[in-house]
Design a protein around this motif. Structure first.
Motif, PDB file in Angstrom:
ATOM      1  N   ARG A 121     -50.354 -36.789 -44.528  1.00 28.86           N
ATOM      2  CA  ARG A 121     -51.573 -36.088 -44.102  1.00 28.86           C
ATOM      3  C   ARG A 121     -51.550 -34.652 -44.612  1.00 28.86           C
ATOM      4  NH1 ARG A 121     -53.374 -32.523 -40.392  1.00 28.86           N
ATOM      5  NH2 ARG A 121     -55.265 -32.890 -39.171  1.00 28.86           N
ATOM      6  N   THR A 122     -52.692 -34.209 -45.103  1.00 24.35           N
ATOM      7  CA  THR A 122     -52.852 -32.816 -45.560  1.00 24.35           C
ATOM      8  C   THR A 122     -53.674 -32.053 -44.524  1.00 24.35           C
ATOM      9  OG1 THR A 122     -54.811 -33.489 -46.780  1.00 24.35           O
ATOM     10  CG2 THR A 122     -52.727 -33.418 -48.023  1.00 24.35           C
ATOM     11  N   PRO A 123     -53.762 -30.724 -44.646  1.00 26.23           N
ATOM     12  CA  PRO A 123     -54.521 -29.963 -43.639  1.00 26.23           C
ATOM     13  C   PRO A 123     -56.016 -30.258 -43.666  1.00 26.23           C
ATOM     14  CG  PRO A 123     -53.056 -28.516 -44.874  1.00 26.23           C
ATOM     15  CD  PRO A 123     -53.063 -29.834 -45.589  1.00 26.23           C
ATOM     16  N   SER A 124     -56.595 -30.248 -42.478  1.00 24.00           N
ATOM     17  CA  SER A 124     -58.055 -30.333 -42.349  1.00 24.00           C
ATOM     18  C   SER A 124     -58.582 -28.929 -42.075  1.00 24.00           C
ATOM     19  CB  SER A 124     -58.428 -31.243 -41.177  1.00 24.00           C
ATOM     20  OG  SER A 124     -58.169 -30.574 -39.953  1.00 24.00           O
TER      21      SER A 124
ATOM     22  N   VAL B  73     -56.682 -25.229 -40.466  1.00 27.29           N
ATOM     23  CA  VAL B  73     -56.802 -23.870 -41.002  1.00 27.29           C
ATOM     24  C   VAL B  73     -57.497 -22.956 -40.000  1.00 27.29           C
ATOM     25  CG1 VAL B  73     -57.863 -22.506 -42.851  1.00 27.29           C
ATOM     26  CG2 VAL B  73     -56.720 -24.687 -43.377  1.00 27.29           C
ATOM     27  N   PHE B  74     -58.588 -23.437 -39.430  1.00 22.03           N
ATOM     28  CA  PHE B  74     -59.373 -22.637 -38.489  1.00 22.03           C
ATOM     29  C   PHE B  74     -58.540 -22.262 -37.265  1.00 22.03           C
ATOM     30  CE2 PHE B  74     -62.781 -22.350 -35.159  1.00 22.03           C
ATOM     31  CZ  PHE B  74     -63.574 -21.388 -35.759  1.00 22.03           C
ATOM     32  N   SER B  75     -57.771 -23.227 -36.756  1.00 25.86           N
ATOM     33  CA  SER B  75     -57.001 -22.951 -35.533  1.00 25.86           C
ATOM     34  C   SER B  75     -55.884 -21.947 -35.791  1.00 25.86           C
ATOM     35  CB  SER B  75     -56.427 -24.250 -34.951  1.00 25.86           C
ATOM     36  OG  SER B  75     -55.573 -24.876 -35.875  1.00 25.86           O
ATOM     37  N   ARG B  76     -55.519 -21.774 -37.046  1.00 26.28           N
ATOM     38  CA  ARG B  76     -54.506 -20.769 -37.397  1.00 26.28           C
ATOM     39  C   ARG B  76     -55.112 -19.420 -37.748  1.00 26.28           C
ATOM     40  NH1 ARG B  76     -52.363 -25.217 -38.198  1.00 26.28           N
ATOM     41  NH2 ARG B  76     -50.160 -25.581 -37.846  1.00 26.28           N
TER      42      ARG B  76
ATOM     43  N   ASP C 257     -62.809 -33.433 -38.870  1.00 22.55           N
ATOM     44  CA  ASP C 257     -61.601 -32.949 -39.547  1.00 22.55           C
ATOM     45  C   ASP C 257     -61.677 -33.177 -41.058  1.00 22.55           C
ATOM     46  OD1 ASP C 257     -61.542 -35.627 -38.824  1.00 22.55           O
ATOM     47  OD2 ASP C 257     -59.495 -35.622 -38.059  1.00 22.55           O
ATOM     48  N   LEU C 258     -62.574 -32.418 -41.673  1.00 21.56           N
ATOM     49  CA  LEU C 258     -62.736 -32.487 -43.131  1.00 21.56           C
ATOM     50  C   LEU C 258     -61.459 -32.003 -43.824  1.00 21.56           C
ATOM     51  CD1 LEU C 258     -65.079 -32.971 -45.270  1.00 21.56           C
ATOM     52  CD2 LEU C 258     -65.190 -30.480 -45.407  1.00 21.56           C
ATOM     53  N   PRO C 259     -61.017 -32.696 -44.870  1.00 23.15           N
ATOM     54  CA  PRO C 259     -59.862 -32.156 -45.615  1.00 23.15           C
ATOM     55  C   PRO C 259     -60.168 -30.732 -46.109  1.00 23.15           C
ATOM     56  CG  PRO C 259     -60.325 -34.406 -46.308  1.00 23.15           C
ATOM     57  CD  PRO C 259     -61.452 -33.994 -45.401  1.00 23.15           C
ATOM     58  N   GLN C 260     -59.235 -29.829 -45.877  1.00 22.80           N
ATOM     59  CA  GLN C 260     -59.432 -28.435 -46.278  1.00 22.80           C
ATOM     60  C   GLN C 260     -59.719 -28.318 -47.772  1.00 22.80           C
ATOM     61  OE1 GLN C 260     -59.900 -25.698 -44.712  1.00 22.80           O
ATOM     62  NE2 GLN C 260     -59.603 -24.184 -46.356  1.00 22.80           N
TER      63      GLN C 260
END
Ligand code: FCB
Length: 465
Positions: A42-45, A49-52, A135-138
């Motif tokens: 799994r890669t980031p969604s 990124v937003f939650s970080r 949860d779109l892939p970043q």
């Protein structure tokens, strides 16, 4: 089902019974419960990124671990079976299945859903899959996210891959969860990922989401899906003074942004003229190409209704536009004189019955299912018990409203509670609990709340006592 036969079924006994075959269940979403954020490819969604991003999410909470459902799904399915659920609605994490957003399928990502589906079926629970619950892939966001027309086609590719692997066992599919939130909270108010604040981008995103819905619906059907649906967060929008034409116009405008912008293209084949005017006003009309509306109107078998609260509005000169409702200058959202949940959301079940009856009147061909309804309260664990009478009251009131809508002629086929488990409530992190089952995030212990036991009884008797 005709109105008469429904009424006969409903009034045939003293207790409040739902029609035979009514589908009872609960719902969750991938990012909110799975955890295992970096496992099996799994890669980031956009939510990772937003939650970080500092300041975006309550106390910097993320879905990295969440309810560890990725590893604890067997225990969770056993809980569902204890509740007597007939349907479990969950979503697929796009970055598990297509780690680079648009390219090859990662079978390890699909393996998880394969195991989950088998576990559900082994317990007699029908899986209901949502392709996209935010949860779109970043990597796709970096190419413009939903403002990029290609994203709509990539959603259809995701549909094709998922139905090819799971379609032999999964009958019911949903393309999108709440495109209003993806479009307007994600790209206009920016309180959801990806956190952009550009009304033009929001309208572009909305159109590409709806185009993606149509393309994905077509792909699902081609892959053999038996029941295809779309879930919208619809709101009963009321004028503060129904006798005041300005308040009526204000309510009509918000109803357009919240409801008709999505309902009309999906179910009638065209955007409403007042909403097309907004696309134009914000410079986004160019994204709507000839033929798109026909794609969006791909036939669906079921409309999913997520309902939490009604809205009350009035016209007031000088009021600035709400960030999440671009073009709503002069419209004020008014406090409602009713109790609120821990989210500060007003509790008014008549909003649900009014909404369902309106859908039945305006879009009579499409069967309905409540795909989310529920409430956050500040639960207290006392020993082995969570006595959540408020939540039971909320659910009971809304089920009575749903029942009244059926009696009034709405073709409502089922009801799914939000949510099975306490989980990651987006910008509110783990601070808000919507679950029927309490989750201790330190130990991952699951504890059915009183509402879970109550709901199991409702399901068991197909009605309310
Ligand atoms: C809906 C979302 C769901 C959950 C509930 C409370 O808008 O679809 O994921 O957050 O609200």
């Amino acid at each position: 089902m005709t109105i008469t036969s429904t009424q006969e079924q409903l009034t045939g006994t003293d207790e409040l019974r739902f029609p035979a075959g009514f589908r009872w269940g609960a719902a969750t979403a991938s990012y909110q419960i799975e955890g295992a954020a970096t496992e099996d490819g799994r890669t980031p969604s956009i939510w990772d990124v937003f939650s970080r991003t500092p300041g975006k999410v309550f106390e910097g909470h993320s879905g990295d671990v969440a309810c560890e459902h990725y590893h604890r799904y067997r225990e969770d399915v056993a809980l569902m079976a204890q509740l007597g659920l007939g349907v479990y609605r969950f979503s697929l994490a796009w970055p598990r299945i297509k780690p680079d957003g648009s390219g090859p399928v990662n079978q390890r990502g699909l393996d998880f859903y394969d195991r989950l589906v088998d576990e559900l079926l082994g317990h007699g629970i029908d899986p209901m899959i949502t392709l996209y619950h935010w949860d779109l892939p970043q990597v796709l966001e970096e190419r413009g996210g939903w403002t990029n027309r290609d994203t709509a086609h990539y959603l259809a590719d995701l549909a094709t891959a998922a139905v090819a692997r799971l379609g032999d066992r999964v009958a019911t599919w949903t393309t999108l969860n709440e495109p209003w939130c993806s479009g307007f909270l994600g790209y206009a108010s920016g309180v959801h990922a990806p956190g952009r604040q550009e009304p033009k981008a929001a309208f572009e995103a909305v159109h590409h989401l709806m185009l993606g819905h149509g393309l994905a619906a077509r792909a699902l059907r081609a892959g053999g899906a038996r029941e295809v649906s779309l879930t919208l967060n619809l709101t009963d929008v009321r004028p503060a003074n129904p006798a005041d034409p300005h308040d009526l116009a204000a309510a009509r405008h918000i109803d357009g942004l919240q409801n008709r912008l999505f309902l009309d293209p999906a179910l009638r084949g065209h955007y409403p003229p007042d909403m097309l005017a907004l696309f134009e006003r914000f410079g986004a009309a160019g994204v709507i190409r000839p033929g798109d509306e026909a794609v969006i109107a791909a036939p669906i078998d079921l409309l999913g209704v997520n309902y939490y609260q009604p809205a009350l509005v009035r016209a007031r000169v000088g009021t600035p536009s709400s960030a999440a409702h671009p073009g709503s200058e002069g419209i004020e959202f008014v406090d409602q004189a009713v109790p609120v949940t821990a989210m500060d959301w007003p509790v008014d079940p008549t909003g649900l019955s009014d909404l369902l009856l309106r859908l039945a009147a305006d879009y009579p061909e499409t069967p309905l299912m409540v795909t989310e309804n529920g409430a956050a309260y500040d639960d207290v664990v006392e020993g082995d018990r969570v006595a959540d009478a408020d939540r039971i009251g909320y659910l009971d009131g809304h089920l009575r409203a749903a029942h009244a809508a059926i009696a009034g002629g709405a073709d409502l086929r089922g009801y799914l509670a939000w949510s099975l488990l306490d989980n990651y409530e987006w910008g509110y992190g783990y601070g808000k609990r919507f679950g029927l089952v309490h989750v201790d995030y330190d130990t991952q212990r699951r504890l059915p709340k009183d509402s879970a036991r109550w709901y199991a009884e409702v399901i068991g008797r197909n009605g309310l006592a």
